[in-house]
Design an enzyme around this catalytic site. Structure first.
Site, PDB file in Angstrom:
ATOM      1  N   GLY A  47       0.792  -1.227   0.000  1.00 24.66           N
ATOM      2  CA  GLY A  47       0.000   0.000   0.000  1.00 24.66           C
ATOM      3  C   GLY A  47       0.822   1.272   0.000  1.00 24.66           C
ATOM      4  N   HIS A  48       2.154   1.177  -0.019  1.00 21.40           N
ATOM      5  CA  HIS A  48       3.009   2.376   0.096  1.00 21.40           C
ATOM      6  C   HIS A  48       4.164   2.306  -0.872  1.00 21.40           C
ATOM      7  CE1 HIS A  48       5.552   5.440   2.175  1.00 21.40           C
ATOM      8  NE2 HIS A  48       4.385   5.899   2.562  1.00 21.40           N
ATOM      9  N   PHE A  49       4.058   2.573  -2.030  1.00 22.92           N
ATOM     10  CA  PHE A  49       2.894   2.822  -2.880  1.00 22.92           C
ATOM     11  C   PHE A  49       2.914   1.735  -3.949  1.00 22.92           C
ATOM     12  CE2 PHE A  49       4.403   6.877  -1.209  1.00 22.92           C
ATOM     13  CZ  PHE A  49       3.267   7.355  -0.584  1.00 22.92           C
TER      14      PHE A  49
END
Length: 140
Positions: A47-49
């Protein structure tokens, strides 16, 4: 050198929050150098990124703090936990990406009783990625 088995016996952290693979240099109450191998399999990269994987800065600072905790325990503070009290002068110079091997250099600035102040730097190769000063308390 402190290997992963000994790190498990020192720190309470476990996957996915254990952010130190080994300690390669150690001078009690003065300095320690830890290694974190950064791989694309790290859960935070989902999720990052997703299209531009970058290690979150707070986790880089946490990795420095884990090296500091290992140093405190190896300096004779055993059977206790190390807790952040403050984080200062944090700078993120370059992104940490999959494939980097972070060299986490931590030095003691000051110690009074159960309160320790550290400076830390994170390098990949010769490139400074991040730096910070942080204070921690050793408590039961």
């Amino acid at each position: 050198m402190v290997d992963i088995k000994e790190i498990f016996s020192i720190l309470p952290h476990r996957y996915p929050f254990l952010l130190v693979d080994r300690v390669v240099e150690f001078t009690p109450e003065i300095r320690a150098v830890g290694i974190k191998n950064v791989t694309i399999n790290e859960p935070f990269f989902q999720g990052h990124f997703p299209n531009n994987p970058v290690m979150p800065g707070v986790l880089i600072v946490e990795a420095m703090a884990q090296v500091a905790g290992i140093m405190a325990f190896k300096s004779g503070v055993e059977g206790k936990n190390v807790y952040f009290m403050s984080i200062e002068k944090v700078k993120f110079r370059k992104p940490v990406v999959p494939g980097d091997q972070l060299r986490l250099e931590v030095q003691v600035i000051h110690r009074r009783g159960n309160v320790w102040k550290f400076s830390g730097s994170a390098f990949a190769g010769d490139q400074l990625k991040s730096e910070a000063e942080f204070t921690a308390m050793v408590a039961p």
